[in-house]
Design an enzyme around this catalytic site. Structure first.
Site, PDB file in Angstrom:
ATOM      1  N   ARG A 168     -60.071 -17.154 106.074  1.00  0.00           N
ATOM      2  CA  ARG A 168     -60.400 -16.580 107.388  1.00  0.00           C
ATOM      3  C   ARG A 168     -61.622 -15.661 107.316  1.00  0.00           C
ATOM      4  NH1 ARG A 168     -54.474 -15.596 110.353  1.00  0.00           N
ATOM      5  NH2 ARG A 168     -54.312 -17.751 111.077  1.00  0.00           N
TER       6      ARG A 168
ATOM      7  N   GLY B 112     -51.100 -20.378 116.407  1.00  0.00           N
ATOM      8  CA  GLY B 112     -50.560 -20.273 117.764  1.00  0.00           C
ATOM      9  C   GLY B 112     -51.569 -20.571 118.852  1.00  0.00           C
TER      10      GLY B 112
ATOM     11  N   GLY C 232     -50.585 -24.467 110.915  1.00  0.00           N
ATOM     12  CA  GLY C 232     -50.390 -24.109 109.508  1.00  0.00           C
ATOM     13  C   GLY C 232     -49.981 -25.250 108.603  1.00  0.00           C
TER      14      GLY C 232
ATOM     15  N   LYS D 209     -39.062 -29.859 114.649  1.00  0.00           N
ATOM     16  CA  LYS D 209     -38.252 -29.790 115.874  1.00  0.00           C
ATOM     17  C   LYS D 209     -39.028 -30.083 117.157  1.00  0.00           C
ATOM     18  CE  LYS D 209     -34.879 -26.499 114.052  1.00  0.00           C
ATOM     19  NZ  LYS D 209     -34.217 -25.194 114.249  1.00  0.00           N
TER      20      LYS D 209
END
Length: 400
Positions: free
Chosen positions: A38, A379, A356, A199
């Site tokens: 990053r 996110g 990720g 999921k």
């Protein structure tokens, strides 16, 4: 996507105090940065501003200190890592507002770089209070946001500051927005999306948005089991959200209405144990043993997925096809990643991936550098794929 200003629009900035929001929320081990990806991503923006003679003042958060100073969430140890990557001196101030910040900024020369302490040490940061934002704004003349990964948060340092001074996108933010525009904004068709992971419940909004925007949606990972079960397939002991069968059916109906093909596995690699090297076999998707679990999609499914990648002009990818962290259940993810990379290198595919697990999977396959763009934004990338407005991006718009 609305137009936004970039560093190309910043000409005479010599001596200007430029507040640069960066993402320094990096992994640490034994007090040192263990992965500097990053920092490397934001280095070009910092170096360009410094070269142009700006006083570069870095704003960032680290962890979740909940509005209070927490010693082990200080940005001070990260300043050394930033200094190393930039190969340039980086000063540090023990607060991001108030006398300590002002004193450090007043001492800056043109081209200097200063890192201010964790913005989340103040409650006003996450609440985006006018008072805290105004205090932050006193430190600068120009705002540059280079933290796309925090752009889905309407915080003082990501959204609030843009209302107080001229606002621009940094080079990393610019690259991310341009890549995302190619991915789903104004893509070259056909567009294929691969969505995997454990999921369905965590990706309902994503799936509902994608079926309206892509030509084919490949579903892998544990999520595929939920869709298969909704079609009456016995998935044995596989990870499956049986209570979401109706949701899966509804998504398939929406896909059919929108003309989006849903691509599900036709065979699977099953095992009785969830561990590396577990005894496994390939079975037809309608012949999953009741005491086994699907841990990867099978060779026929890989062939089918690669056929879709072969037809695509644009690929958007979020989530692995199987339990790629455990050998040998990485085969499908690696095969699809390598084929997508090959077509990208040949100039036949625009490939945009993020999240990720996806980044880890592409690194595992050794092809992350071959994709058109790999987002580390987590996110924010997911919310963009869900079709949501990102406050830190919309505030940079030159429209209106």
């Amino acid at each position: 996507m609305p137009a936004f200003k970039t560093l190309d629009d910043l000409t005479d900035i010599k001596g200007k105090r430029v507040l640069v929001r960066v993402d320094l929320n990096v992994p640490m081990a034994d007090g040192k940065v263990s992965d500097s990806t990053r920092i490397e991503r934001v280095a070009p923006t910092i170096q360009e501003l410094s070269r142009k003679g700006a006083k570069v003042i870095l704003l960032a958060h680290f962890g979740r200190p909940k509005g209070e100073p927490v010693a082990d969430m200080s940005l001070k140890p990260i300043a050394a890592a930033v200094e190393e990557i930039l190969d340039q001196s980086v000063e540090f101030a023990g607060d991001c507002i108030g006398p300590e910040a002002s004193k450090a900024i007043d001492a800056m020369n043109n081209g200097d770089i200063l890192l201010l302490e964790n913005t989340r040490f103040h409650k006003g940061e996450e609440k985006n209070t006018p008072e805290f934002t105004a205090e932050l704004a006193k430190n600068g003349d120009i705002f540059v946001n280079d933290a796309f990964s925090a752009a889905h948060r309407a915080h003082a340092s990501t959204e609030g500051l843009a209302h107080h001074m001229p606002a621009y996108a940094g080079r990393t933010m610019q690259a991310e927005l341009e890549a995302l525009e190619k991915g789903l904004g104004k893509p070259t068709r056909p567009v294929v999306a691969i969505v995997g992971g454990a999921k369905v419940s965590t990706k309902i909004d994503l799936l509902q948005n994608l079926v309206k925007k892509v030509d084919a949606l490949v579903i892998g990972g544990g999520m595929a089991n939920t869709f298969l079960a909704a079609q009456g397939v016995n998935v044995g002991k596989s990870l499956c959200e049986h209570d979401l069968a109706e949701t899966a059916k509804q998504i398939m109906i929406e896909a059919a209405t929108a003309g989006c093909a849903i691509v599900l596995p036709v065979d699977g690699v099953v095992a009785r144990e969830f561990k590396a090297g577990a005894a496994n076999e390939v079975v037809d998707i309608n012949a999953i043993p009741s005491d086994a679990m699907v841990l990867d999609v099978g060779p026929k499914s890989i062939e089918k997925v690669n056929e879709w990648i072969g037809r695509a002009s644009t690929l958007v990818w979020n989530g692995p096809m199987g339990a790629f962290e455990i050998m040998p259940f990485d085969a499908a993810t690696v095969a699809a990643a390598k084929y997508a990379a090959e077509r990208t290198r040949a100039g036949k595919l625009v490939s945009v991936a993020g999240g990720g697990d996806t980044v880890s999977a592409l690194n595992h396959a050794g092809v992350a550098d071959d994709f058109t763009y790999v987002s580390t934004a987590g996110g924010a990338f997911l919310e963009w794929m869900e079709g949501k407005e990102l406050p830190g991006v919309s505030v940079l718009s030159t429209a209106g």
